[in-house]
Design a protein around this motif. Structure first.
Motif, PDB file in Angstrom:
ATOM      1  N   GLY A  47       0.797  -1.228   0.000  1.00  0.00           N
ATOM      2  CA  GLY A  47       0.000   0.000   0.000  1.00  0.00           C
ATOM      3  C   GLY A  47       0.823   1.269   0.000  1.00  0.00           C
ATOM      4  N   LEU A  48       2.108   1.176  -0.342  1.00  0.00           N
ATOM      5  CA  LEU A  48       2.999   2.329  -0.350  1.00  0.00           C
ATOM      6  C   LEU A  48       3.418   2.667  -1.779  1.00  0.00           C
ATOM      7  CD1 LEU A  48       5.438   1.165   2.480  1.00  0.00           C
ATOM      8  CD2 LEU A  48       3.348   2.507   2.754  1.00  0.00           C
ATOM      9  N   PHE A  49       3.925   3.880  -1.971  1.00  0.00           N
ATOM     10  CA  PHE A  49       4.532   4.258  -3.241  1.00  0.00           C
ATOM     11  C   PHE A  49       5.640   5.268  -2.966  1.00  0.00           C
ATOM     12  CE2 PHE A  49       0.870   7.053  -2.618  1.00  0.00           C
ATOM     13  CZ  PHE A  49       1.422   8.317  -2.799  1.00  0.00           C
ATOM     14  N   SER A  65       1.647   6.602   2.114  1.00  0.00           N
ATOM     15  CA  SER A  65       0.378   5.882   2.219  1.00  0.00           C
ATOM     16  C   SER A  65      -0.678   6.913   2.615  1.00  0.00           C
ATOM     17  CB  SER A  65       0.469   4.769   3.271  1.00  0.00           C
ATOM     18  OG  SER A  65      -0.784   4.127   3.435  1.00  0.00           O
ATOM     19  N   PRO A  66      -1.289   7.589   1.624  1.00  0.00           N
ATOM     20  CA  PRO A  66      -2.179   8.717   1.929  1.00  0.00           C
ATOM     21  C   PRO A  66      -3.376   8.335   2.789  1.00  0.00           C
ATOM     22  CG  PRO A  66      -1.557   8.743  -0.375  1.00  0.00           C
ATOM     23  CD  PRO A  66      -1.070   7.438   0.178  1.00  0.00           C
ATOM     24  N   GLN A  67      -3.753   9.273   3.643  1.00  0.00           N
ATOM     25  CA  GLN A  67      -4.948   9.145   4.479  1.00  0.00           C
ATOM     26  C   GLN A  67      -5.766  10.431   4.350  1.00  0.00           C
ATOM     27  OE1 GLN A  67      -7.147   7.530   5.824  1.00  0.00           O
ATOM     28  NE2 GLN A  67      -6.936   7.253   8.020  1.00  0.00           N
ATOM     29  N   ARG A 209      -7.719   4.919   4.819  1.00  0.00           N
ATOM     30  CA  ARG A 209      -6.573   4.055   4.533  1.00  0.00           C
ATOM     31  C   ARG A 209      -6.891   2.580   4.749  1.00  0.00           C
ATOM     32  NH1 ARG A 209      -2.615   6.053   8.013  1.00  0.00           N
ATOM     33  NH2 ARG A 209      -1.628   7.356   6.423  1.00  0.00           N
ATOM     34  N   GLU A 210      -7.565   2.248   5.831  1.00  0.00           N
ATOM     35  CA  GLU A 210      -7.846   0.836   6.117  1.00  0.00           C
ATOM     36  C   GLU A 210      -8.759   0.226   5.064  1.00  0.00           C
ATOM     37  OE1 GLU A 210      -6.376  -1.167   8.245  1.00  0.00           O
ATOM     38  OE2 GLU A 210      -5.095   0.557   8.682  1.00  0.00           O
ATOM     39  N   LEU A 213      -6.511  -0.532   2.108  1.00  0.00           N
ATOM     40  CA  LEU A 213      -5.640  -1.693   2.339  1.00  0.00           C
ATOM     41  C   LEU A 213      -6.425  -2.999   2.263  1.00  0.00           C
ATOM     42  CD1 LEU A 213      -3.356  -0.310   5.186  1.00  0.00           C
ATOM     43  CD2 LEU A 213      -2.798  -0.566   2.757  1.00  0.00           C
ATOM     44  N   ASP A 214      -7.661  -2.990   2.751  1.00  0.00           N
ATOM     45  CA  ASP A 214      -8.509  -4.188   2.641  1.00  0.00           C
ATOM     46  C   ASP A 214      -8.817  -4.482   1.170  1.00  0.00           C
ATOM     47  OD1 ASP A 214      -8.547  -4.500   5.375  1.00  0.00           O
ATOM     48  OD2 ASP A 214     -10.531  -3.596   5.644  1.00  0.00           O
ATOM     49  N   ALA A 215      -9.153  -3.428   0.402  1.00  0.00           N
ATOM     50  CA  ALA A 215      -9.464  -3.616  -1.017  1.00  0.00           C
ATOM     51  C   ALA A 215      -8.217  -4.035  -1.793  1.00  0.00           C
ATOM     52  CB  ALA A 215     -10.046  -2.327  -1.597  1.00  0.00           C
ATOM     53  N   LEU A 216      -7.071  -3.490  -1.396  1.00  0.00           N
ATOM     54  CA  LEU A 216      -5.812  -3.859  -2.045  1.00  0.00           C
ATOM     55  C   LEU A 216      -5.548  -5.351  -1.899  1.00  0.00           C
ATOM     56  CD1 LEU A 216      -3.044  -3.199  -3.337  1.00  0.00           C
ATOM     57  CD2 LEU A 216      -2.219  -2.668  -1.028  1.00  0.00           C
TER      58      LEU A 216
END
Length: 230
Positions: A47-49, A65-67, A209-210, A213-216
């Motif tokens: 989830g990072l870039f 990791s944008p929020q 963000r969560e 991350l779940d969808a990712l």
């Protein structure tokens, strides 16, 4: 040179970016490491870039990791009639001018420049391995717009886009949406990092963000997107 499909998995990273944990209200998760293919792919899977913290995107490297996260559910894409008409003015090509798209996205004259020569070289190598792709808009055999990003499973992580003619980048995005939702798998998503007003008008939403991350985690297990490479 054709882009390999399936992509070539590089050696694993020596950095354990997946262990980084963001604070609740901070987009920046860490700094340092490198841009080796294995490192960059591990980052996207967590989830990072990467985006540099220095002047015009220079070092040190930052890992973000944008929020909240800007995400386009392909089925939420808003294609107005004007955009449907604009599509007829352009030809869509995929992966025929990847490095030129990156170069145009990183034009030093653009406000907020962050694409350095180091970033461009890293994504060119990921393109060579089959992970990075460009969606291009052409008119009269001239490249007039496009976007590029990383595809892993059902995730397309968009990095940047440009246009030299009106609607050219929006048409590239519409073509990307067509590719991502081609087989109807609901797990596929398009990550745009931060949701600008312009992108929100096209259907991009801000996800906590969560939720992202779940969808990712689901998207990474979806069938890979077919960019027509061989």
């Amino acid at each position: 040179m054709p882009v390999p499909f399936p992509p070539v998995e590089p050696p694993p990273s020596e950095w354990e970016l997946g262990r980084l944990r963001p604070t609740p209200d901070d987009d920046l998760v860490g700094a340092g490491a490198d841009l080796a293919p294995g490192t960059v792919l591990a980052a996207y899977r967590a989830g990072l870039f990467p985006m540099g913290l220095g002047v015009d995107g220079g070092r040190p490297l930052g890992w973000w990791s944008p929020q909240p996260r800007g995400v386009l559910d392909p089925d939420a894409f808003r294609e107005r009639r004007s955009l449907r008409k604009a599509r007829a003015r352009f030809e869509i090509r995929v992966d025929t001018a990847f490095q030129e798209v990156v170069r145009r996205c990183g034009d030093p004259e653009r406000e907020g420049r962050w694409i350095t020569d180091e970033i461009a070289a890293a994504y060119a190598e990921l393109h060579r391995l089959g992970w990075a792709h460009s969606i291009e808009t052409w008119r009269e055999d001239r490249l007039v717009g496009g976007l590029y990003g990383i595809a892993i499973g059902g995730l397309f992580a968009g990095e940047s886009m440009f246009h030299a003619e009106r609607d050219a980048s929006k048409v590239a995005l519409a073509a990307l949406v067509d590719l991502v939702r081609a087989d109807g798998d609901p797990r596929r998503i398009i990550d745009v990092q931060w949701a600008t007003e312009h992108l929100q008008r096209l259907g991009v939403a801000e996800w906590p963000r969560e939720r992202y991350l779940d969808a990712l985690a689901e998207a990474l297990h979806a069938p890979p997107i077919d960019f027509g490479s061989s």
